[in-house]
Design an enzyme around this catalytic site. Structure first.
Site, PDB file in Angstrom:
ATOM      1  N   HIS A  37       6.294  -8.459 -11.967  1.00  0.00           N
ATOM      2  CA  HIS A  37       5.142  -8.633 -11.081  1.00  0.00           C
ATOM      3  C   HIS A  37       4.454  -7.289 -10.905  1.00  0.00           C
ATOM      4  O   HIS A  37       5.106  -6.287 -10.653  1.00  0.00           O
ATOM      5  CB  HIS A  37       5.573  -9.156  -9.708  1.00  0.00           C
ATOM      6  N   ASP A  50       3.010 -19.101   2.280  1.00  0.00           N
ATOM      7  CA  ASP A  50       2.345 -17.877   1.821  1.00  0.00           C
ATOM      8  C   ASP A  50       0.916 -18.162   1.383  1.00  0.00           C
ATOM      9  O   ASP A  50       0.007 -17.383   1.646  1.00  0.00           O
ATOM     10  CB  ASP A  50       3.121 -17.229   0.668  1.00  0.00           C
ATOM     11  N   ARG A  83      -4.954 -13.877   5.809  1.00  0.00           N
ATOM     12  CA  ARG A  83      -4.926 -12.398   5.858  1.00  0.00           C
ATOM     13  C   ARG A  83      -6.155 -11.810   5.171  1.00  0.00           C
ATOM     14  O   ARG A  83      -6.691 -10.800   5.600  1.00  0.00           O
ATOM     15  CB  ARG A  83      -3.640 -11.886   5.188  1.00  0.00           C
ATOM     16  N   SER A 136       5.253 -11.667   1.014  1.00  0.00           N
ATOM     17  CA  SER A 136       4.373 -12.574   0.279  1.00  0.00           C
ATOM     18  C   SER A 136       4.748 -12.588  -1.210  1.00  0.00           C
ATOM     19  O   SER A 136       4.954 -13.653  -1.814  1.00  0.00           O
ATOM     20  CB  SER A 136       2.927 -12.095   0.474  1.00  0.00           C
ATOM     21  N   LYS A 194       7.331 -15.748  -3.348  1.00  0.00           N
ATOM     22  CA  LYS A 194       6.890 -16.514  -4.522  1.00  0.00           C
ATOM     23  C   LYS A 194       7.815 -16.264  -5.711  1.00  0.00           C
ATOM     24  O   LYS A 194       8.162 -17.183  -6.449  1.00  0.00           O
ATOM     25  CB  LYS A 194       5.447 -16.144  -4.881  1.00  0.00           C
TER      26      LYS A 194
HETATM   27  N1  URA Z   1      -0.169 -10.064  -3.633  1.00  0.00           N
HETATM   28  C1  URA Z   1       0.440 -11.069  -3.006  1.00  0.00           C
HETATM   29  O1  URA Z   1       0.884 -12.025  -3.604  1.00  0.00           O
HETATM   30  N2  URA Z   1       0.537 -10.995  -1.669  1.00  0.00           N
HETATM   31  C2  URA Z   1       0.069  -9.956  -0.960  1.00  0.00           C
HETATM   32  O2  URA Z   1       0.209  -9.950   0.247  1.00  0.00           O
HETATM   33  C3  URA Z   1      -0.564  -8.921  -1.624  1.00  0.00           C
HETATM   34  C4  URA Z   1      -0.663  -8.999  -2.992  1.00  0.00           C
END
Ligand code: URA
Length: 423
Positions: free
Chosen positions: A83, A162, A169, A184, A188
């Site tokens: 990621h 999320d 957000r 967050s 995932k």
């Molecule tokens: N990417 C995400 O998936 N969540 C965040 O809060 C910031 C970047």
């Protein structure tokens, strides 16, 4: 009896939320029983007052529990994902996923679309004619056995808390909270079911994290969250003051990724791809694997072709090209000492490569081609950047964002791409 107002007050006054309070508020918010304005107030209190490690772990667990956690145990190969927190010209997933999969390791990549100045992996791949981002869970798991890597959109059942909270957000000035970003991302990735994960935390002008200390804190929070949930993680801090490679824009980045898969490509893109691949393979039990060899001998390219075809794409199709191009030139002789990632990202966005709102379309062909970068010697009048657009009226705004995008001097600073490693 827990109430939203009590939870908000606890955090507002600098207290710690209990596991029961966190479970309740995430569950009630997902069901629509806690209102957006209440969750906004709570997110702002977390942004301002922070959260203890235990609260971040509980918050992440509650977000995972808001949806399904995929079981990849039938894949029959080790699973490892990557990621990136997002940067300008960051196309690394494209060569990386097939490269790692060419060693018999499965790479599950549930990705997102771009918002703002950083591009999304799905937007890039969608510039390939026929390629589909939406797969069922069954298809996702089948692709992990053959060809061994899959990049697709996350389903609605993956960490739905999320999904809702991130959108909130985004419009309430509460994205930039390390506890909220870490939970967050990791909710995932953990829900996706991968056994191991390599994190590329970008730091610099074109990244979320503008300074190394914040980036290090985010990286170590995510590594600890992974460990707490049985996911082996390594995080790299990597430079995002300068755009990565020579392109920013969807089809332009696919073309550059193909150069890397063919054994060429810009040296920074190759270095980062190989570094991340080596770490992913090491986490998957192959510490001595040589990713450079698989780029040089075409194994990674073969897996790329299979990955694209498996999702309906035509790996031989011509990529979309922009009807309009315009060059931006150097005004003096010298060496480029700075090329600002944020300015290039904004220019690509204004040309049509990115979106302002989630529902906006993106242009496949728009973007910025970097003809000269940091360390290159240039002459006055020499083209530095080539702007690509569907509509020539976007050039003026793109040029405005490039007004202070570079410096030309006598010696360029050494660029360190990999700034730190956190295990
Ligand atoms: N990417 C995400 O998936 N969540 C965040 O809060 C910031 C970047």
């Amino acid at each position: 009896m827990i109430s939203a107002v009590d939870v908000i007050r606890t955090k507002r006054d600098g207290g710690e939320l209990s596991r029961a309070q966190i479970d309740w508020v995430i569950d009630a918010y997902t069901k629509g029983e806690v209102a957006d304005e209440q969750m906004s107030a709570l997110a702002m209190a977390i942004l301002l007052n922070g959260a203890a490690d235990r609260e971040v772990a509980d918050w992440t667990a509650a977000m995972i529990a808001s949806g399904e956690r995929l079981d990849l145990s039938d894949v029959g190969r080790p699973t490892v994902d990557k990621h990136s927190t997002g940067g300008v010209g960051d196309k690394i997933t494209l060569p990386l996923a097939p490269l790692v999969a060419s060693f018999g390791v499965a790479v599950p990549q549930l990705s997102g679309r771009g918002l703002g100045h950083t591009g999304g992996t799905l937007d890039k791949l969608e510039s390939i004619p026929g390629w589909r981002a939406n797969l069922s869970n069954q298809e996702f798991i089948a692709r992990l056995s053959d060809p061994g890597c899959v990049v697709c959109a996350a389903g609605d059942d993956l960490a739905p808390a999320d999904r809702k909270l991130y959108a909130l957000r985004d419009v309430t000035g509460t994205v930039e909270s390390i506890p909220l970003i870490a939970s967050s991302i990791m909710s995932k990735k953990i829900a996706e079911g991968t056994e191991s994960l390599v994190l590329d935390v970008k730091v610099g002008s074109g990244a979320f994290m503008k300074n190394p200390d914040d980036a290090r804190q985010l990286a170590s929070t995510m590594v600890r969250l992974g460990a707490a949930h049985g996911v082996r993680c390594t995080a790299f801090l990597t430079d995002m003051d300068t755009p990565l490679g020579r392109t920013a824009g969807n089809a332009l980045e696919v073309a550059e990724s193909l150069e890397v898969l063919a054994g060429g490509g810009p040296s920074d893109v190759v270095e980062l791809t190989v570094t991340l691949a080596r770490e992913m393979l090491s986490l998957a039990g192959q510490p001595d694997a040589d990713p450079s060899a698989a780029l040089a001998d075409g194994r990674a390219m073969d897996t790329w072709r299979a990955m694209i075809a498996a999702q309906g794409g035509d790996p031989d199709a011509k990529l979309p090209a922009a009807p309009e191009t315009e060059e931006v030139c150097a005004e003096t002789d010298g060496v480029i000492t700075r090329l600002d990632a944020m300015s290039v990202g904004l220019a690509a966005w204004r040309l049509g490569a990115g979106r302002a709102r989630k529902s906006d379309p993106v242009s496949a062909a728009a973007g910025v081609e970097i003809l000269a970068t940091v360390g290159d010697r240039v002459n006055a009048g020499q083209p530095l950047l080539r702007l690509h657009a569907d509509d020539a009226s976007t050039f003026e705004a793109a040029r405005a964002s490039l007004e202070d995008a570079w410096d030309i001097g006598s010696t360029a600073p050494d660029r360190r791409l990999i700034l730190d490693t956190i295990r």
